[in-house]
Design an enzyme around this catalytic site. Sequence first.
Site, PDB file in Angstrom:
ATOM      1  N   GLU A 105       0.831  -1.216   0.000  1.00  0.00           N
ATOM      2  CA  GLU A 105       0.000   0.000   0.000  1.00  0.00           C
ATOM      3  C   GLU A 105       0.860   1.258   0.000  1.00  0.00           C
ATOM      4  O   GLU A 105       0.537   2.242  -0.664  1.00  0.00           O
ATOM      5  CB  GLU A 105      -0.915  -0.010   1.225  1.00  0.00           C
ATOM      6  N   GLU A 125      -3.820  -9.420   3.750  1.00  0.00           N
ATOM      7  CA  GLU A 125      -4.640  -9.010   4.901  1.00  0.00           C
ATOM      8  C   GLU A 125      -5.803  -9.958   5.166  1.00  0.00           C
ATOM      9  O   GLU A 125      -6.139 -10.254   6.305  1.00  0.00           O
ATOM     10  CB  GLU A 125      -5.182  -7.585   4.685  1.00  0.00           C
TER      11      GLU A 125
HETATM   12  C1  3H9 Z   1      -1.226  -5.084   6.956  1.00  0.00           C
HETATM   13  O1  3H9 Z   1      -0.267  -4.788   6.302  1.00  0.00           O
HETATM   14  C2  3H9 Z   1      -2.362  -4.170   7.242  1.00  0.00           C
HETATM   15  C3  3H9 Z   1      -2.408  -2.942   6.391  1.00  0.00           C
HETATM   16  O2  3H9 Z   1      -3.076  -3.205   5.204  1.00  0.00           O
HETATM   17  C4  3H9 Z   1      -3.234  -1.866   7.014  1.00  0.00           C
HETATM   18  C5  3H9 Z   1      -2.719  -1.144   8.176  1.00  0.00           C
HETATM   19  C6  3H9 Z   1      -3.572   0.022   8.585  1.00  0.00           C
HETATM   20  N1  3H9 Z   1       4.431  -8.201  11.396  1.00  0.00           N
HETATM   21  O3  3H9 Z   1       7.129 -15.821   8.177  1.00  0.00           O
HETATM   22  P1  3H9 Z   1       8.538 -15.811   8.621  1.00  0.00           P
HETATM   23  C7  3H9 Z   1       7.766 -12.078  11.716  1.00  0.00           C
HETATM   24  S1  3H9 Z   1      -1.371  -6.622   7.662  1.00  0.00           S
HETATM   25  C8  3H9 Z   1       5.124  -8.656  12.458  1.00  0.00           C
HETATM   26  O4  3H9 Z   1       9.015 -16.947   9.454  1.00  0.00           O
HETATM   27  P2  3H9 Z   1       9.425 -16.170   5.926  1.00  0.00           P
HETATM   28  C9  3H9 Z   1       7.355 -13.529  11.961  1.00  0.00           C
HETATM   29  O5  3H9 Z   1       6.458 -13.622  13.024  1.00  0.00           O
HETATM   30  C10 3H9 Z   1       0.152  -7.418   7.320  1.00  0.00           C
HETATM   31  N2  3H9 Z   1       5.956  -9.716  12.398  1.00  0.00           N
HETATM   32  O6  3H9 Z   1       9.535 -15.582   7.396  1.00  0.00           O
HETATM   33  C11 3H9 Z   1       8.701 -14.161  12.260  1.00  0.00           C
HETATM   34  O7  3H9 Z   1       9.029 -13.852  13.578  1.00  0.00           O
HETATM   35  P3  3H9 Z   1       9.863 -14.878  14.475  1.00  0.00           P
HETATM   36  C12 3H9 Z   1       0.176  -7.938   5.959  1.00  0.00           C
HETATM   37  C13 3H9 Z   1       6.088 -10.310  11.217  1.00  0.00           C
HETATM   38  O8  3H9 Z   1      10.675 -15.787   5.259  1.00  0.00           O
HETATM   39  C14 3H9 Z   1       9.651 -13.398  11.344  1.00  0.00           C
HETATM   40  O9  3H9 Z   1       9.003 -12.152  11.040  1.00  0.00           O
HETATM   41  N3  3H9 Z   1       1.371  -8.697   5.756  1.00  0.00           N
HETATM   42  C15 3H9 Z   1       5.401  -9.899  10.085  1.00  0.00           C
HETATM   43  O10 3H9 Z   1       9.028 -17.600   5.959  1.00  0.00           O
HETATM   44  C16 3H9 Z   1       9.955 -14.114  10.032  1.00  0.00           C
HETATM   45  O11 3H9 Z   1       8.725 -14.445   9.419  1.00  0.00           O
HETATM   46  C17 3H9 Z   1       1.428 -10.017   5.976  1.00  0.00           C
HETATM   47  O12 3H9 Z   1       0.452 -10.632   6.343  1.00  0.00           O
HETATM   48  C18 3H9 Z   1       4.550  -8.780  10.202  1.00  0.00           C
HETATM   49  N4  3H9 Z   1       3.864  -8.283   9.155  1.00  0.00           N
HETATM   50  O13 3H9 Z   1       8.227 -15.388   5.244  1.00  0.00           O
HETATM   51  C19 3H9 Z   1       2.724 -10.706   5.693  1.00  0.00           C
HETATM   52  N5  3H9 Z   1       5.724 -10.705   9.048  1.00  0.00           N
HETATM   53  O14 3H9 Z   1      11.210 -14.990  13.834  1.00  0.00           O
HETATM   54  C20 3H9 Z   1       3.086 -11.614   6.821  1.00  0.00           C
HETATM   55  C21 3H9 Z   1       6.609 -11.586   9.533  1.00  0.00           C
HETATM   56  O15 3H9 Z   1       9.867 -14.244  15.805  1.00  0.00           O
HETATM   57  N6  3H9 Z   1       4.376 -12.205   6.662  1.00  0.00           N
HETATM   58  N7  3H9 Z   1       6.827 -11.360  10.833  1.00  0.00           N
HETATM   59  O16 3H9 Z   1       9.093 -16.158  14.444  1.00  0.00           O
HETATM   60  C22 3H9 Z   1       4.614 -13.245   5.835  1.00  0.00           C
HETATM   61  O17 3H9 Z   1       3.752 -13.675   5.099  1.00  0.00           O
HETATM   62  C23 3H9 Z   1       5.971 -13.858   5.860  1.00  0.00           C
HETATM   63  O18 3H9 Z   1       6.595 -13.463   7.052  1.00  0.00           O
HETATM   64  C24 3H9 Z   1       6.892 -13.474   4.670  1.00  0.00           C
HETATM   65  C25 3H9 Z   1       8.306 -14.015   4.956  1.00  0.00           C
HETATM   66  C26 3H9 Z   1       6.333 -14.088   3.403  1.00  0.00           C
HETATM   67  C27 3H9 Z   1       6.975 -11.970   4.530  1.00  0.00           C
END
Ligand code: 3H9
Length: 697
Positions: A105, A125
């Site tokens: 975004e 999301e």
């Molecule tokens: C949003 O954006 C809302 C907005 O539209 C509006 C706002 C007003 N936040 O998955 P991994 C941590 S909603 C906090 O193992 P990979 C995860 O917990 C968000 N922490 O790595 C882990 O921690 P730990 C929309 C996060 O390489 C570490 O990072 N975005 C977040 O297998 C490594 O993560 C998503 O939904 C986060 N956003 O995969 C994307 N993301 O080491 C969510 C990750 O302590 N993330 N962590 O266990 C993912 O899908 C995957 O992390 C990604 C990398 C594909 C990016």
Amino acid sequence: MNEVIGYEVSDGIAILGINNPPVNAVGASVRQGLSNALHRALGDDAVQAILILGEGRTFPAGSDIREFGKPPADPWLPGLCNAVEASPKIVVAALHGTALGGGFELALATHYRVAAEGARIGFPEVTLGILPGAGGTQRAPRLAGAGDALDLMLSGRAISVTSAEAAPYIDKVVQGDLRQQALSYVQELLAQGAGTRPTRDIRKGFADPIAYQKAVALRKEVVAKRPEIAPQEIVKCVEAAELLPFDMGLTVERAAFDDCVQSDQAASLRHVFFAERRAPKFPEISGQGASPVSQVGIVGGGVAGRGLALACLEVDLEVVLIERNSAALRESLGKINAYLDRLVAQGRLRGQARDDRGMRLHGKTDFVALSEADVVIEAVADDLKEKQQVFFQLDAVVREGAVLVSTTMRHDLHQIAGKTGDPGWVLGLDIGTPAHLQQVAEVMVPEGVEPAAVAALVALLRRLGKLPVRAEGRRAHIGRAVLGAYRHAADMLVEDGSTPYLVDEAMRAFGMKFGPFEQIDREGLREDRTLRRALADNGTLQGRQVSILDRLCEAGRFGRSVGQGYYLYDGQSPSGRADPEVIALIREERESRGIAARGFSEEEIQRHCLAAMVNEGARLLRLGVARCPSDIDVVMVHGYGFPRWRGGPMKAADLVGLWAVQRDIEQFAQQDSVFWSPEPVFDTLFKAGQGFDALNG
Ligand code: 3H9
């Protein structure tokens, strides 16, 4: 200047580098830092353009999920995006890694987007029970139209920036050093005299208003059938994007986002997100590197062994499959090959890849062939003597440090491991069948096991694409125990006056993928009887016994595969229909026990089933079988069809309130005080004003 945002000026371009590992989540410090850096760049006469990029492995992968459910901290992302878009100097985003959610975004609010070839974009999301809440629902359809924008938001998929679907969002895809390429691109824009290009003013996606609203109407119909709130809100916001001025659209989006983010569904989905990342972190393997696995041995070529073989072949492993004799081996290899051929015929596997898998599969009848295997998984019939014999033979041939794995469901792992010279290298595994299609794998970690063995098996399971969950003990299975308790509660409801059909309907309405009885029909009633006997042995099913399943087995109603079980399957109703004979059999059984039938509402059925799952989950926690409640939740969500948006049974209990669940159990105890005996943890947590979440650490 905030340290998470780097600021540098190069040839009139201010470079704002986001540095918030591991995924550059847009948390409060990033937002504050970006806001400060933007103002600094706007106030600096030497700056003609602004470039936003992510340091490390990715452009921001979204907002910081840990902030949701807490009071918002200023500056909030929507305001920051608006400020970026309103910048009088051109702002360019350089994307790499995974530019997702709030990160994407932010990029959409800039005036131009350049992306590294391998980058992916998307709106995940919806998988968190929310919607793009920083202008995404208003900006994306302006660029791509309603259909494509909605498909991206409703699926939560991440797409490659080189795909046709990504083209409306990306101005340029580059190879090589992104920073250099992005700087050159900004210089090009400046040289061309390109001005700012606020996405809010773009109307390309609205070019055909009728097609736009048609695309909205189509998706509205689809999402209306889904139990989740967020998809419906996403469609409403995208509908509003074309009908309302941009700022009003943002107001609609804000209200919808607030409703979603505060919902129980969003809390549950966030819980599952973190639970999935917590589960594979076994205490034994912290800081422990895993030795690489290149060859896997599998003993037993039945359904379980074949599924394991297929899973291993999929990820480039060498597989040695052992069968007791050549005929059994031929049959097993024939079935594996036929499966691979079907994949080719369906266009799901290329001929070359199929041949490659075939070459890596080695069928043998002599255990000596396992001498090079790094991991050997035993998948023979669940007979203690047979399993012990296998481990005795394995001990003589495997190399030192090879990990031995038993798939026993009923027997004490120590009795099996004791047949080897080094029981510390023996683990248990419950992956379900067929293994190649399962998502979750329970790893049984007995006391005294070698951490290196645990690390190797967990690494192998990760490579197979499974989510490993730790279950401590000799014959401990989380999912099967919780499932058994659930089915037992369902049995009691039927014996007390409901029907399998009403229970199934109620549990589907709760969100379970299948009702308990239709699922037993799929798996086979004999298999379920075996499971229940194992659960009676290990203490899950104590107290009142219900014999309806036994009676159905006696009548030859073994399930779907034979055309009759709880349901009747025939040409008229291939997916099953209610059978008056089953109702009559249940009535007889009820009368023989002197039970007066009473009705149960849908809600009562759901409360019984949930309470049974939660109480069994609590028992597994007390026994130390499950490490934390969230492990139980991921097993049930990924392995047993529990609705993800309810977060798993333990999270669902937290949301209902532990007091309410405990009160239900106490009330149900009137039917059977042994099975319905509330676990002490309810009281402990309740008195501390806590829920199961407090035990997740
Ligand atoms: C949003 O954006 C809302 C907005 O539209 C509006 C706002 C007003 N936040 O998955 P991994 C941590 S909603 C906090 O193992 P990979 C995860 O917990 C968000 N922490 O790595 C882990 O921690 P730990 C929309 C996060 O390489 C570490 O990072 N975005 C977040 O297998 C490594 O993560 C998503 O939904 C986060 N956003 O995969 C994307 N993301 O080491 C969510 C990750 O302590 N993330 N962590 O266990 C993912 O899908 C995957 O992390 C990604 C990398 C594909 C990016």
